[in-house]
Design a protein around this motif. Structure first.
Motif, PDB file in Angstrom:
ATOM      1  N   LYS A  23      64.278  67.542  49.422  1.00 60.70           N
ATOM      2  CA  LYS A  23      63.713  68.862  49.167  1.00 60.70           C
ATOM      3  C   LYS A  23      62.195  68.849  49.373  1.00 60.70           C
ATOM      4  CE  LYS A  23      67.037  70.694  45.759  1.00 60.70           C
ATOM      5  NZ  LYS A  23      67.081  72.092  46.190  1.00 60.70           N
ATOM      6  N   SER A  24      61.546  67.810  48.887  1.00 62.09           N
ATOM      7  CA  SER A  24      60.087  67.711  49.009  1.00 62.09           C
ATOM      8  C   SER A  24      59.670  67.657  50.473  1.00 62.09           C
ATOM      9  CB  SER A  24      59.591  66.467  48.268  1.00 62.09           C
ATOM     10  OG  SER A  24      59.927  66.515  46.900  1.00 62.09           O
ATOM     11  N   ALA A  25      60.382  66.876  51.244  1.00 61.81           N
ATOM     12  CA  ALA A  25      60.047  66.761  52.664  1.00 61.81           C
ATOM     13  C   ALA A  25      60.263  68.074  53.402  1.00 61.81           C
ATOM     14  CB  ALA A  25      60.895  65.661  53.302  1.00 61.81           C
ATOM     15  N   MET A  26      61.391  68.741  53.122  1.00 63.13           N
ATOM     16  CA  MET A  26      61.672  69.993  53.819  1.00 63.13           C
ATOM     17  C   MET A  26      60.607  71.043  53.505  1.00 63.13           C
ATOM     18  SD  MET A  26      64.211  69.255  55.689  1.00 63.13           S
ATOM     19  CE  MET A  26      64.444  70.905  56.359  1.00 63.13           C
ATOM     20  N   LEU A  27      60.175  71.112  52.259  1.00 63.98           N
ATOM     21  CA  LEU A  27      59.128  72.069  51.909  1.00 63.98           C
ATOM     22  C   LEU A  27      57.836  71.789  52.671  1.00 63.98           C
ATOM     23  CD1 LEU A  27      59.482  72.545  48.038  1.00 63.98           C
ATOM     24  CD2 LEU A  27      59.884  74.257  49.817  1.00 63.98           C
ATOM     25  N   GLN A  28      57.520  70.512  52.856  1.00 66.00           N
ATOM     26  CA  GLN A  28      56.324  70.157  53.616  1.00 66.00           C
ATOM     27  C   GLN A  28      56.454  70.566  55.089  1.00 66.00           C
ATOM     28  OE1 GLN A  28      53.316  68.630  52.777  1.00 66.00           O
ATOM     29  NE2 GLN A  28      53.815  68.777  50.597  1.00 66.00           N
ATOM     30  N   TYR A  29      57.632  70.330  55.664  1.00 66.70           N
ATOM     31  CA  TYR A  29      57.844  70.735  57.061  1.00 66.70           C
ATOM     32  C   TYR A  29      57.690  72.249  57.210  1.00 66.70           C
ATOM     33  CZ  TYR A  29      60.015  66.078  57.520  1.00 66.70           C
ATOM     34  OH  TYR A  29      60.275  64.724  57.510  1.00 66.70           O
ATOM     35  N   PHE A  30      58.348  72.998  56.335  1.00 61.94           N
ATOM     36  CA  PHE A  30      58.268  74.456  56.418  1.00 61.94           C
ATOM     37  C   PHE A  30      56.826  74.927  56.270  1.00 61.94           C
ATOM     38  CE2 PHE A  30      62.743  74.382  54.430  1.00 61.94           C
ATOM     39  CZ  PHE A  30      63.353  74.390  55.669  1.00 61.94           C
ATOM     40  N   ALA A  31      56.104  74.342  55.323  1.00 61.87           N
ATOM     41  CA  ALA A  31      54.725  74.757  55.063  1.00 61.87           C
ATOM     42  C   ALA A  31      53.816  74.476  56.265  1.00 61.87           C
ATOM     43  CB  ALA A  31      54.191  74.049  53.822  1.00 61.87           C
ATOM     44  N   ALA A  32      54.046  73.351  56.937  1.00 59.89           N
ATOM     45  CA  ALA A  32      53.243  73.016  58.121  1.00 59.89           C
ATOM     46  C   ALA A  32      53.503  74.019  59.241  1.00 59.89           C
ATOM     47  CB  ALA A  32      53.556  71.596  58.581  1.00 59.89           C
TER      48      ALA A  32
END
Length: 466
Positions: free
Chosen positions: A275-284
């Protein structure tokens, strides 16, 4: 004694009246987050009766009716539209001091010109009066939106949505815009492997490419993000219990993805890492496109397992949660800021105990690059009522700059919910005016009027670049 819901409702001084009537009321509405159905807007749906446009999907009203002892048959069941309305009308007098009482009568006034109070005795009369008006072109879906002076509305859409209704609407010449917003919650829901794998399979079919590893998954999701941008999207949105900011490496996330694709159970820590990684990808991706990212945080959802199984999600079984928010917010934003990938951001809290936390957190990452880059969003869901809005406005005023706020939104599934903007505007004007009356702010109506009109409209117009 003031009359109920007169033109100066919630306005307790001449200053408040001037601010509202001269500066707030004339502003068009930018509703940048709602759950309206794009198909109904594109097709300009004409509802047959008020139950269809007012009661269907409105879990605020459903919760009140259940509390009042109304059987589910008259809420989400197979009772007739008229009988459902009768049961709502029967409930309304018992909602006094709940915001539903104000909203109900504001909406009857603003859309239908009905000043009679809704109750069991008036139910059939009001049902017939509104049904007659709803057959007129003025009360089609688009007519209702124009009645409220809506300029822009942003729906909430899953990455798999083909956006056909947005595309059809965009080809027409209309007085308002309807734009999509990217809501990828299902794409990161690793706590339910069956649902997530089914979602990934649908994405693979849509993409016409296999998805067996993380790189393929991110490529496919990024393509959907690009597709939304090509169709006018300027915002993303996430509905989460809290932000996730667990430490991870790319190799770990790639391994977790292979594990979930083979339906191997993930550990709790692996779910958090994913979940943490996906949020970072989306935010980028949001930062890359200049989008605004929104995070609705703090709902404890689907508490009643029996009724969830019967009615499904979003039917009135959610509450305020007491999740820890501060450390994850700080860590998540700090990681993005450290690589200059922190997009314009709005954070909404559902627990009023977190008001000051959210109001101070945004100040940590307002870097002067954009006016009001980090926003403490308007009072949301259980809090979008008089007390909740007042507390949010006061917390933001005390800890940040209320003058930079991008205003109100409906967050609604009903086309009759737009007087919530009016409700917010009246409260805002009364709060400013009270400070003037107390000698805490100067009696400079022109300047205060500018601040009010900015909060109600101009700040959002500039922030979202509509």
């Amino acid at each position: 004694m003031k009359p109920f819901l007169d033109p100066d409702f919630l306005l307790h001084s001449d200053t408040a009246k001037r601010l509202y009537h001269d500066y707030a009321k004339p502003q068009a509405i930018i509703d940048y987050h709602n759950h309206l159905i794009p198909e109904q807007i594109a097709q300009n749906t004409q509802f047959e009766n008020i139950s269809q446009v007012w009661l269907n999907g409105d879990h605020y009203k459903w919760r009140a009716m259940r509390t009042h002892g109304i059987p589910e048959k008259y809420i989400t069941g197979d009772a007739s539209d008229r009988d459902k309305f009768r049961k709502w009308a029967e409930t309304v007098p018992y909602t006094m001091r709940n915001p539903l009482y104000h909203w109900t009568h504001l909406e009857l006034q603003r859309y239908f010109g009905i000043t009679e109070q809704l109750n069991a005795a008036s139910a059939d009369r009001i049902y017939d009066q509104t049904a007659e008006q709803l057959q007129q072109p003025s009360h089609s879906v688009r007519g209702l939106l124009k009645m409220m002076n809506v300029e822009v509305l942003c729906t909430t859409d899953d990455p798999l949505d083909n956006l056909e209704h947005h595309q059809a609407f965009a080809k027409e010449t209309e007085s308002f815009q309807m734009l999509p917003a990217f809501r990828p919650d299902k794409a990161m829901a690793a706590e339910d492997l069956g649902s997530l794998n089914s979602y990934i399979d649908k994405l693979a079919e849509l993409s016409q490419q296999p998805i067996s590893n993380l790189a393929q998954y991110l490529d496919a999701l990024k393509a959907r993000h690009d597709y939304f941008a090509a169709n006018g999207c300027k915002l993303s949105d996430h509905g989460l219990e809290q932000l996730y900011a667990a430490d991870y490496t790319e190799a770990e996330v790639a391994s977790i993805f292979l594990k979930l694709r083979s339906n191997q159970a993930l550990t709790a820590s692996e779910v958090l890492q994913f979940k943490s990684a996906m949020l970072q990808y989306f935010a980028a991706w949001d930062h890359e496109k200049g989008w605004v990212q929104q995070y609705h945080l703090g709902a404890l959802r689907n508490n009643n397992a029996r009724m969830l199984a019967q009615n499904g999600p979003d039917t009135g079984w959610d509450s305020i949660g007491d999740f820890s928010q501060g450390q994850a917010l700080s860590k998540f934003f700090n990681k993005l800021d450290s690589t200059n990938q922190l997009a314009k951001t709005i954070i909404y809290n559902l627990n009023p105990a977190d008001n000051e936390l959210f109001a101070t957190m945004i100040g940590n990452f307002n870097d002067g690059s954009v006016r009001g880059k980090m926003q403490f969003g308007s009072a949301w869901w259980f809090l979008d009522q008089k007390d909740g809005m007042t507390k949010q406005i006061n917390a933001l005023s005390n800890m940040g700059l209320l003058s930079c706020m991008v205003g109100m939104l409906t967050d609604s599934r009903s086309f009759l919910s737009f007087p919530r903007h009016e409700y917010f505007r009246r409260l805002l004007c009364d709060i400013f005016a009270q400070d003037v009356e107390n000698g805490e702010l100067p009696d400079d109506i022109e300047w205060l009027g500018k601040l009010v009109s900015d909060i109600c409209y101009h700040n959002a117009k500039n922030y979202f670049q509509f």
